[in-house]
Design an enzyme around this catalytic site. Structure first.
Site, PDB file in Angstrom:
ATOM      1  N   GLU A 193      39.111  38.608  37.589  1.00 59.59           N
ATOM      2  CA  GLU A 193      39.674  39.577  36.644  1.00 59.59           C
ATOM      3  C   GLU A 193      40.820  40.347  37.283  1.00 59.59           C
ATOM      4  O   GLU A 193      41.124  40.205  38.464  1.00 59.59           O
ATOM      5  CB  GLU A 193      38.580  40.563  36.198  1.00 59.59           C
ATOM      6  CG  GLU A 193      37.969  41.343  37.338  1.00 59.59           C
ATOM      7  CD  GLU A 193      36.764  42.172  36.914  1.00 59.59           C
ATOM      8  OE1 GLU A 193      36.481  42.238  35.712  1.00 59.59           O
ATOM      9  OE2 GLU A 193      36.126  42.751  37.802  1.00 59.59           O
ATOM     10  N   ASP A 237      40.629  50.875  38.186  1.00 61.23           N
ATOM     11  CA  ASP A 237      41.568  49.824  37.771  1.00 61.23           C
ATOM     12  C   ASP A 237      43.023  50.257  37.886  1.00 61.23           C
ATOM     13  O   ASP A 237      43.799  50.140  36.931  1.00 61.23           O
ATOM     14  CB  ASP A 237      41.282  49.399  36.321  1.00 61.23           C
ATOM     15  CG  ASP A 237      39.836  49.029  36.091  1.00 61.23           C
ATOM     16  OD1 ASP A 237      39.204  48.502  37.022  1.00 61.23           O
ATOM     17  OD2 ASP A 237      39.328  49.269  34.977  1.00 61.23           O
TER      18      ASP A 237
END
Length: 637
Positions: A229, A58
């Site tokens: 997301e 991420d």
């Protein structure tokens, strides 16, 4: 009658003295790491991916002048949210952590794959912000700092649902947060999510106005896209671009793009989505890269754009011990839309470097630590710091106390780990350890989460020292790991341990210090069960020194219980033995007198399974009896 304050002090002295007596200490003089089969590109004008090898998922990046800063997820590891610095986008140095002190967030009792998800870093008016989510530990928050190196503020908690928040500040100074949240109404299918936007008052740390859906589901709702997301908003010219991942965390992961004339939409998807994916490609292709997505963009002065993203390097199927890593690629603009790769193009391991001066980063392929100074921030601990000090640094190296916190539990075991960064690599350590009772253990631990680990070291069994291998591959197995191998060890002096990984296999060996030849203990051990696919696809393997004691697990918590029992007995008028296995009605009566009736019967039926729970119930009884909280909480947390 003795005053409560004096009573507390006396009990604390009893607890501290008896609990720490029977805990042997392991000394690790040195730990080294060496990657195999890794080499720099022959052409100095190129660089090799991944730029942050090993467990670094991420990624989020920001530019501040000539400097670039990058953060990644850490879940329930501490310190959390590493901050990296670079000036050429290729070579990076760890300069701090945004979560680096007790009290900022609490990871207590969390599984390793919970905690900090998807931090997003931004700079505005000379101040840095990181927005993120603490899953199962508080929700959404941001921290801020004058310098990316820190110190970072305490969390400012925010009142909105979902995960993956990211900050965008418009030209007019208005600040917005975009994030992943539940869709309006009932989800139409499993994994149905939405992307939301809401304005924020940064100075007040408060959300303002109403939330609004920007994307419902994904690019093509008819296809039932899952897990939209990791959103980010960028303004380029008169357009606002919304970039987000979708498709889940494995082989269908991808990056998508939308744009709008207004920051709060409506947004239209681009004509060539996804703009980054490796789905639908031949599984047997060479140098296979998978799970690409969760990207972030940055623009250079020469007008070029670059993107960081996560991806994996599986050795079979989706299996990798490294977890999700951080990669870098140039981003082209085609007809007003950004594109990482054309459909069907594989992620290259080698690419042309950005047009930036060379920056001296960190060599991730080799390191050695003799623990002579402050603890390197590369060493991570499981969950939040505890007040009891279980490791020391100094002239003898690293000293770990063998405590009763097992690697498979949800406490904080005596374990310091560093990321496995390469498919083939070797960890070596020099260890001195004199176990005192059966179950005392010290050695190297390789762990991806509390349900999947491999421990290799010195253990006492049946009164004798042995080299043992313990493995845990599921929640139904012992929290200490199941005994896989035991080899008698007659050498009482300092020894060296070696744990060598080669994708899904491991070799384990030892030798007396001073000996040139390694003595194999096990070869070709199957460690595929340490792959991230068995840990929710979130984390990667960490390896490092570990010490534990089965005896301390029982005696530490039970001695805490026993001493509380004395107080409970005297204050409740219920006399009884000090042995937990002989409670019977006396414990139930004392527990009932404390007001904890519901859990009394459960705990009495399963005394060996509820050691720590007994201590907490005893704490409540103590609090009721003395009209104040106990002062010795660190001994049973």
């Amino acid at each position: 009658m003795r005053k409560p304050g004096a009573l507390v002090a006396a009990v604390a002295a009893l607890l501290i003295g008896s609990t720490l007596q029977a805990q042997p200490v392991a000394r690790f003089a040195e730990v080294t790491y060496q990657a195999a089969g890794e080499s720099a590109p022959a052409n100095p004008g190129t660089f090799r991916n991944p730029i942050l090898p090993g467990f670094h998922p991420d990624p989020s990046i920001v530019r501040s002048g000539d400097d670039f800063y990058l953060v990644t997820s850490t879940f329930a590891w501490f310190p959390g949210m590493p901050v990296f610095h670079s000036r050429d986008l290729v070579n990076w140095r760890l300069v701090g952590h945004a979560i680096d002190r007790p009290g900022q967030v609490d990871f207590k009792d969390l599984g390793i794959t919970r905690g900090i998800f998807a931090p997003a870093i931004t700079v505005h008016d000379g101040r840095f912000y990181i927005f993120t989510t603490c899953v199962d530990c508080g929700g959404n928050f941001f921290v801020s700092a004058d310098k990316a190196e820190g110190p970072w503020s305490d969390p400012v908690w925010l009142d909105f649902e979902g995960i993956d928040p990211s900050l965008f500040v418009d030209d007019d100074g208005r600040a917005w947060v975009v994030n992943n949240g539940a869709p309006v109404g009932e989800p139409r299918y499993d994994g149905h999510r939405a992307l939301w936007i809401q304005q924020i008052d940064l100075a007040a740390g408060k959300m303002v106005g109403s939330r609004k859906v920007l994307v419902d589901g994904g690019v093509n709702p008819a296809d039932k896209p899952i897990w939209a997301e990791g959103p980010h908003i960028y303004k380029v010219g008169d357009w606002y671009y919304l970039m987000a991942a979708e498709g889940g965390t494995a082989e269908n992961h991808s990056e998508t793009i939308y744009r709008s004339r207004k920051v709060d939409g409506p947004y239209e998807p681009g004509p060539r989505n996804p703009i980054l994916t490796q789905r639908n490609m031949a599984p047997g292709r060479p140098d296979r890269v998978e799970a690409t997505g969760h990207a972030d963009l940055v623009r250079l002065d020469d007008g070029t754009w670059w993107g960081v993203f996560l991806a994996t390097r599986p050795f079979a199927g989706q299996s990798t011990l490294l977890g999700r890593e951080t990669w870098l690629l140039p981003v082209r603009w085609v007809d007003g839309w950004p594109v990482f790769l054309e459909p069907g193009d594989p992620v290259p391991f080698t690419s042309a470097r950005p047009n930036l001066p060379l920056f001296e980063g960190t060599d991730w392929t080799s390191w050695s630590d003799r623990f002579s100074g402050p603890l390197s921030p590369e060493w991570l601990r499981m969950r939040s710091p505890r007040s009891d000090r279980w490791f020391e640094l100094g002239g003898n190296g690293l000293e770990l106390t063998a405590r009763g916190e097992a690697a498979g539990g949800k406490g904080q075991p005596s374990f310091l780990g560093r990321r496995l960064r390469h498919p083939a690599a070797t960890y070596t350590t020099r260890l001195t350890f004199s176990p005192e009772r059966d179950g005392d253990f010290a050695g190297l631990l390789a762990l991806i989460d509390q349900e999947h680990f491999l421990a290799f070291g010195i253990e006492q069994a049946d009164g004798s020292r042995a080299l043992t291998i313990r493995k845990r591959s599921g929640a139904d197995q012992s929290e200490r790991g199941e005994l896989a191998s035991s080899t008698p060890l007659s050498d009482n002096g300092e020894i060296e341990l070696q744990l060598a990984f080669d994708r899904g296999l491991a070799d384990l060996a030892w030798r007396p210090v001073g000996s040139a030849e390694w003595r194999p203990v096990a070869k070709g051990v199957d460690v595929e069960y340490l792959s991230s696919i068995h840990a929710g696809l979130f984390t990667g393997v960490l390896v490092g020194p570990y010490a534990g004691s089965a005896a301390a697990a029982d005696q530490g918590a039970d001695s805490t219980f026993n001493r509380y029992w004395r107080i409970i007995s005297s204050r409740s008028g219920v006399a009884g033995p000090l042995t937990p296995w002989a409670w019977g009605g006396r414990w139930s009566a004392a527990c009932a007198a404390s007001g904890a009736k519901t859990k009394c019967s459960n705990q009495a039926r399963q005394p060996s399974r509820w050691v720590s729970g007994r201590s907490r119930i005893a704490e409540r009884a103590w609090t009721k009896a003395t009209k104040g909280p106990p002062r010795v909480t660190s001994l049973y947390q």
